[in-house]
Design an enzyme around this catalytic site. Structure first.
Site, PDB file in Angstrom:
ATOM      1  N   ARG A  90       0.827  -1.207   0.000  1.00 54.76           N
ATOM      2  CA  ARG A  90       0.000   0.000   0.000  1.00 54.76           C
ATOM      3  C   ARG A  90       0.860   1.254   0.000  1.00 54.76           C
ATOM      4  O   ARG A  90       0.362   2.360   0.121  1.00 54.76           O
ATOM      5  CB  ARG A  90      -0.928   0.003   1.215  1.00 54.76           C
ATOM      6  CG  ARG A  90      -1.957  -1.098   1.204  1.00 54.76           C
ATOM      7  CD  ARG A  90      -2.979  -0.879   0.086  1.00 54.76           C
ATOM      8  NE  ARG A  90      -3.992  -1.910   0.072  1.00 54.76           N
ATOM      9  CZ  ARG A  90      -4.052  -2.911  -0.807  1.00 54.76           C
ATOM     10  NH1 ARG A  90      -3.145  -3.008  -1.763  1.00 54.76           N
ATOM     11  NH2 ARG A  90      -5.013  -3.808  -0.755  1.00 54.76           N
TER      12      ARG A  90
ATOM     13  N   GLU B 211      -3.363  -7.695  -5.233  1.00 56.62           N
ATOM     14  CA  GLU B 211      -4.764  -8.105  -5.178  1.00 56.62           C
ATOM     15  C   GLU B 211      -4.967  -9.537  -5.658  1.00 56.62           C
ATOM     16  O   GLU B 211      -5.818 -10.257  -5.136  1.00 56.62           O
ATOM     17  CB  GLU B 211      -5.644  -7.139  -5.976  1.00 56.62           C
ATOM     18  CG  GLU B 211      -5.833  -5.787  -5.292  1.00 56.62           C
ATOM     19  CD  GLU B 211      -6.449  -5.897  -3.896  1.00 56.62           C
ATOM     20  OE1 GLU B 211      -7.186  -6.870  -3.637  1.00 56.62           O
ATOM     21  OE2 GLU B 211      -6.180  -5.025  -3.052  1.00 56.62           O
TER      22      GLU B 211
ATOM     23  N   TYR C 233      -4.302 -22.033  -4.652  1.00 56.81           N
ATOM     24  CA  TYR C 233      -5.086 -21.541  -5.805  1.00 56.81           C
ATOM     25  C   TYR C 233      -4.148 -21.121  -6.928  1.00 56.81           C
ATOM     26  O   TYR C 233      -4.189 -19.973  -7.403  1.00 56.81           O
ATOM     27  CB  TYR C 233      -5.971 -20.363  -5.409  1.00 56.81           C
ATOM     28  CG  TYR C 233      -7.164 -20.741  -4.570  1.00 56.81           C
ATOM     29  CD1 TYR C 233      -8.310 -21.267  -5.167  1.00 56.81           C
ATOM     30  CD2 TYR C 233      -7.158 -20.587  -3.196  1.00 56.81           C
ATOM     31  CE1 TYR C 233      -9.425 -21.611  -4.410  1.00 56.81           C
ATOM     32  CE2 TYR C 233      -8.270 -20.930  -2.438  1.00 56.81           C
ATOM     33  CZ  TYR C 233      -9.398 -21.431  -3.050  1.00 56.81           C
ATOM     34  OH  TYR C 233     -10.480 -21.766  -2.295  1.00 56.81           O
TER      35      TYR C 233
ATOM     36  N   TYR D 249     -14.492  -7.863  -8.164  1.00 59.96           N
ATOM     37  CA  TYR D 249     -13.832  -7.362  -6.959  1.00 59.96           C
ATOM     38  C   TYR D 249     -12.444  -6.792  -7.274  1.00 59.96           C
ATOM     39  O   TYR D 249     -12.115  -5.658  -6.911  1.00 59.96           O
ATOM     40  CB  TYR D 249     -13.691  -8.451  -5.875  1.00 59.96           C
ATOM     41  CG  TYR D 249     -12.612  -8.044  -4.897  1.00 59.96           C
ATOM     42  CD1 TYR D 249     -12.856  -7.041  -3.972  1.00 59.96           C
ATOM     43  CD2 TYR D 249     -11.311  -8.563  -4.992  1.00 59.96           C
ATOM     44  CE1 TYR D 249     -11.850  -6.568  -3.145  1.00 59.96           C
ATOM     45  CE2 TYR D 249     -10.309  -8.104  -4.172  1.00 59.96           C
ATOM     46  CZ  TYR D 249     -10.577  -7.120  -3.249  1.00 59.96           C
ATOM     47  OH  TYR D 249      -9.588  -6.640  -2.452  1.00 59.96           O
TER      48      TYR D 249
ATOM     49  N   ASP E 200     -15.241  -7.234  -1.203  1.00 57.68           N
ATOM     50  CA  ASP E 200     -14.621  -8.490  -0.767  1.00 57.68           C
ATOM     51  C   ASP E 200     -15.295  -8.955   0.523  1.00 57.68           C
ATOM     52  O   ASP E 200     -16.278  -8.364   0.976  1.00 57.68           O
ATOM     53  CB  ASP E 200     -13.101  -8.320  -0.586  1.00 57.68           C
ATOM     54  CG  ASP E 200     -12.756  -7.576   0.696  1.00 57.68           C
ATOM     55  OD1 ASP E 200     -13.633  -6.887   1.243  1.00 57.68           O
ATOM     56  OD2 ASP E 200     -11.606  -7.689   1.150  1.00 57.68           O
TER      57      ASP E 200
END
Length: 333
Positions: free
Chosen positions: A20, A32, A77, A114, A132
């Site tokens: 950030r 993200e 994932y 998102y 989210d």
DNA sequence: AATCCGGGGTT
DNA sequence: AACCCAGGATT
């Protein structure tokens, strides 16, 4: 919505997160993708080394799927990184930089509503809703919404509400403040409502039902699999590995394993295919839990005496750690 | 609309 | 051991 109080809370209370400290859309995008279904604390070390290795989208586009898989081994994932590399190549091919229009961002492989909203609001400070799990939790409590947010229609409605709010907020601050509030204050369990900047008009807090929200339908039970897993050595003392082609853990390496509860069945099945092994000893039982599956693995050490499967490759024992391997097998010692 | 994709944390 | 968390693509 007390946007002013929320944003003020954020500015003095948010965590200083590495991803950030920039508004580089490429870095926001990388973070993200990593943050999808993954906790901030888990992502941080991966993000740091990833950006060091791939500081630009051009550099990322030059890598290959297997190298990238190894770089993110452990995050889970893995398909999201397959799409990430495809997207990087698309961006570089077009030669017009990281996209800055919502529709172009949304069109990138692996970027849904998102992630597109998060990139638009955080990187470009444009008012696009990023709904989210944190945001769903905060808003469902604040507005006392009892809908099941696993149902797409209900998410869509809430997304519309969030879109209207962000249009009168500072997008970059607003999106991050809702997510940070969800992580630090409006937590799933034991929310710190007493110090929440939104507690004055939070309906769930007023009714003391905050922990019952949001409503999420129960997931279906996990399917269980029994495997015989082999640490199989050939005559040169190399170990047998297989690169997965299944959609689950595609491209990750694994020890050969067979859906069976009996080593004797595996031995005879292999023999009928011309493969002879000599089992040296039974090692440990392992259990690995995925979202929709549980693997029970009985691990045996064995020697390959004759034949081989076409999908097998022989690897020096020390080289295993250089290959991408799912945690399910990486933890086998 | 339902299902497939990992892994880590808390109780 | 049993529970929690949770975006995108595919079908």
């Amino acid at each position: 919505m007390d946007i002013k109080k929320l944003e003020a809370w954020y500015e003095s209370n948010h965590r200083k997160l590495l991803f950030r400290e920039t508004s580089d859309p490429y870095k926001i995008w990388v973070s993200e993708i990593m943050l999808q279904q993954t906790q901030v604390e888990t992502v941080l070390p991966f993000f740091k080394s990833f950006i060091k290795k791939y500081p630009t989208v051009e550099r990322l586009a030059k890598t290959d799927q297997e190298t990238l898989k190894k770089d993110v081994e452990g995050l889970g994932y893995y398909r999201r990184f397959k799409y990430m590399l495809l997207a990087a190549k698309q961006i570089v091919d077009k030669n017009s930089g990281f996209p800055s229009k919502y529709q172009d961002v949304l069109a990138l492989p692996g970027v849904g509503k998102y992630t597109a909203g998060a990139i638009m609001s955080i990187a470009y400070n444009e008012p696009y809703s990023a709904l989210d799990g944190n945001v769903i939790r905060v808003l469902s409590r604040y507005l006392n919404l009892n809908d099941d947010f696993r149902v797409e229609k209900n998410k869509k409605n809430l997304d519309q509400i969030n879109q209207e709010i962000i249009e009168s907020a500072r997008p970059r601050i607003y999106t991050q403040s809702l997510m940070e509030l969800g992580a630090l204050i409006c937590r799933p369990k034991n929310p710190k409502c007493e110090i929440c900047p939104l507690n004055e008009h939070c309906i769930a807090y007023e009714l003391n039902i905050q922990e019952t929200l949001p409503v999420m339908a129960k997931l279906k039970d996990k399917k269980e699999f029994n495997y015989i897993t082999l640490k199989l050595y050939d005559k040169n003392d190399q170990i047998v590995l297989r690169k997965r082609t299944e959609s689950l853990l595609e491209g990750m390496y694994e020890y050969p394993q067979f859906e069976s509860e009996s080593i004797f069945d595996v031995i005879s099945t292999l023999e009928s295919n011309g493969v002879v092994i000599d089992v040296i000893n039974k090692e440990m039982n392992y259990k690995h839990i995925f979202t929709h599956q549980i693997w029970y693995m009985k691990v045996f050490e064995a020697r390959l005496l004759k034949g081989k499967d076409l999908s097998w490759m022989m690897v020096d024992k020390e080289k295993i750690k250089q290959l991408p391997m799912a945690v399910a097998h990486r933890k086998i010692k």
